[in-house]
Design a protein around this motif. Structure first.
Motif, PDB file in Angstrom:
ATOM      1  N   ASP A 137      76.969  24.586 111.294  1.00 28.09           N
ATOM      2  CA  ASP A 137      76.844  24.125 109.907  1.00 28.09           C
ATOM      3  C   ASP A 137      75.713  23.106 109.794  1.00 28.09           C
ATOM      4  O   ASP A 137      74.911  23.145 108.861  1.00 28.09           O
ATOM      5  N   HIS A 155      81.312  25.651 115.395  1.00 21.98           N
ATOM      6  CA  HIS A 155      81.102  25.943 113.971  1.00 21.98           C
ATOM      7  C   HIS A 155      80.571  24.724 113.230  1.00 21.98           C
ATOM      8  O   HIS A 155      79.731  24.858 112.341  1.00 21.98           O
ATOM      9  N   TYR A 175      72.392  24.885 109.982  1.00 23.87           N
ATOM     10  CA  TYR A 175      72.080  25.565 108.700  1.00 23.87           C
ATOM     11  C   TYR A 175      71.421  24.598 107.737  1.00 23.87           C
ATOM     12  O   TYR A 175      70.465  24.915 107.053  1.00 23.87           O
TER      13      TYR A 175
END
Lengths: 316, 275
Positions: A185, A181, A188
């Motif tokens: 991130d 995760h 992104y």
């Protein structure tokens, strides 16, 4: 990235036509076509051996093409390899970090390979250490770092030259969920920044999370292409009912319930009923007096698309 | 300023990038890596020459000099031995640095592949590494010559030219061994290379005794070996009789070996690294 540096006709960051890679008798990539637009996150999804990595290596100008045509950032990889690579950041499947050097040195030296000036590079390295959340470990050797930290370092390293195109070959394979995760991130953020991302993965959730568009590869060919949503709409139903019976009865149950769904997949451990109204279908199953050991209604995923296209699961 | 803006904002403007030749960028990696790990190579670079010269040269030489030193050309044995060891050490460092570190670049650390993902090309990776190996040979040879001077075994000013001669000897071994290493899957072959190549050469190329001591046919073999060229060249220079045509012949032999090795390494590196 200015328009003139992109492919003149399509505006694509990467354009492949009939792209082929052969190793002796073996054809790893078998005449694939795709366009990757500047600024999008584009995924190559498929099981191990589907030809994803070979495709990545050709785009990264590390591996000569065996046939077809390929343009990267408007240039020809066979002729302009160094120029293209100066604008690409590569995150290879296996980390190629120097374990004996410090985290900082690994970033610094990589920047020097690109010919970045020392002073500018030192500032850049500090930023990248922040980005990868490795500032605390900057002056430690890489050797004792965890897999997730090494992966973050490899990604930070790929960004050292401020590339227009970042290629990530299975960026999160082998990482725990928390580490994944954190990586997502970071990706992104890059995407929001307008960096073109090319990602290979055999994780459905990763592809759904990160990719604007993707192709599903199998045995060197492209089996389907589109956005995750489009692929699911085109190749699967809205919902899926998963049923578990006694294992030896699955085929028989599947035959008897076939008329309740658009399509039924019989897997070794469960039955999948493809339908647009999951709850209604499950009620219908129960009203026929069938009581599965376990039942679950869920939305269709890319895994279902892959299963439908190839008859196999992605992670085997 | 958001992080990502700063990330992109600090991006290198290609037109302002320093124009260091690509092979030197690869070289720089080794230089920095060595700065971090140089302590490990202290024994081979600094201690061995002193130990060898002390034990064999002074100790054994003392015994030999009490007999007749005519066999070694009428000079103290230590004078005879030291330039031979200089060439032998250059060969060992040249060969050593071209085996395991090349395997590390390809398999263990994959530093070669890290470089190839950047604008560097296969030849840059090769030349950068070769240049680094020559730096290591030069360091060791320089230290060796300094130790020789401290042991009073350098009677002639010609000895200055023994420095490039020793580096050439190391280079002549480094390039072909790099070519060989790039074709290997495991480091097993390096043990074989050492056992049947480097060690016999070190012992029988006129390093420790004149090759006229060998049986006739073996003298011919010894004369043809590559280390013999380096030993003869270095010894002639250090003892002050460089020997014109002979020296040219020895240098030519080593140069051909270096250039042939580079051509071979270009092919094997490409074959291994580009697939």
């Amino acid at each position: 990235m200015s328009g003139s540096e992109l492919d003149a006709e399509t505006g694509a960051a990467v354009q492949a036509r009939g792209l082929t890679k052969r190793f002796g008798e073996f054809t790893a990539v078998d005449g694939v076509d795709f366009d990757i637009q500047a600024g999008e996150a584009f995924g190559f999804l498929g099981p191990n051996g589907a030809g994803k990595t070979s495709t990545m290596r050709m785009i990264a100008c590390l591996s000569p093409i065996s046939g077809g045509s390929l343009q990267v950032l408007g240039l020809d990889p066979m002729r302009d390899g160094p120029r293209i690579r100066s604008r690409i950041g590569l995150v290879p499947q296996e980390d190629t970090l120097d374990l004996e050097l410090t985290v900082r040195d690994n970033l610094y030296l990589y920047g020097r390979y690109f010919g970045l000036p020392k002073k500018q590079l030192r500032e850049r390295v500090d930023q990248l250490l922040e980005f990868a959340r490795l500032t605390e470990r900057a002056d430690e050797r890489v050797d004792p770092l965890s897999g997730g930290m090494r992966r973050r370092l490899t990604i930070a390293r790929a960004l050292v030259s401020s590339p227009d195109l970042v290629i990530l070959d299975e960026p999160t394979t082998g990482l725990d969920p928390q580490a994944r995760h954190l990586l997502w991130d970071r990706l992104y953020r890059l995407k929001r920044e307008g960096v073109t991302l090319v990602i290979t993965t055999h994780y459905m959730d990763e592809a759904e999370q990160l990719c604007d568009r993707l192709v599903v590869m199998d045995a060197g060919r492209i089996a389907a292409a589109g956005s995750p949503r489009e692929l699911i709409e085109q190749w699967s139903t809205r919902e899926v009912v998963e049923l578990r019976f006694e294992p030896e009865g699955h085929q028989a149950h599947g035959d008897r319930l076939a008329d309740l769904a658009e399509r039924v997949e019989v897997l070794p451990d469960r039955l999948l009923l493809y339908t647009d109204e999951g709850d209604a279908t499950l009620d219908a199953v129960r009203s026929r007096g069938k009581s599965p050991i376990a039942a679950l209604v869920r939305r269709s995923t890319l895994e279902d698309v892959f299963l439908h296209l190839t008859g196999r699961s992605l992670v085997e | 300023m958001s992080f990502t803006t700063s990330l992109r904002g600090a991006g290198a403007n290609p037109s302002r990038r320093a124009r260091m030749p690509p092979a030197l960028r690869a070289y720089q990696y080794n230089l920095l890596a060595y700065k971090r790990t140089w302590r490990g190579s202290l024994t081979t670079t600094f201690l061995y020459p002193v130990l060898y010269l002390a034990a064999i040269g002074v100790g054994l030489g003392h015994l030999i000099d009490h007999g007749s030193n005519q066999a070694v050309g009428g000079v103290p044995y230590l004078w005879f031995l030291a330039p031979g060891l200089l060439a032998g050490t250059a060969m060992q460092i040249g060969a050593n640095e071209s085996t395991y570190p090349v395997m590390a670049g390809i398999k263990w650390l994959k530093t070669y592949f890290a470089m190839l993902a950047t604008p560097l090309e296969v030849t840059d990776v090769l030349y950068g590494h070769l240049l680094w190996i020559l730096t290591r040979v030069a360091l060791a040879s320089g230290v060796f010559l300094a130790v020789m001077t401290a042991f009073h075994t350098v009677p002639s000013l010609w000895a200055v030219a023994a420095f490039p001669a020793a580096v050439l000897t190391g280079a002549a071994f480094a390039a072909p061994v790099m070519a060989f290493s790039a074709t290997r899957e495991t480091d097993q072959s390096f043990v074989v290379l050492y056992r049947f190549g480097i060690v016999p050469l070190f012992l029988f190329s006129g390093t420790f005794f004149p090759i006229v001591q060998l049986p006739g046919w073996l003298q011919v073999v010894a004369r043809c070996t590559p280390l013999y060229q380096g030993v003869s060249l270095c010894r002639g220079l250090v003892l002050g009789h460089p020997g014109g045509w002979d020296a040219l012949g020895h240098s030519g032999y080593l140069l051909v070996m270096l250039l042939g090795g580079i051509l071979a390494a270009r092919a094997t590196y490409r074959g291994r690294l580009v697939q």
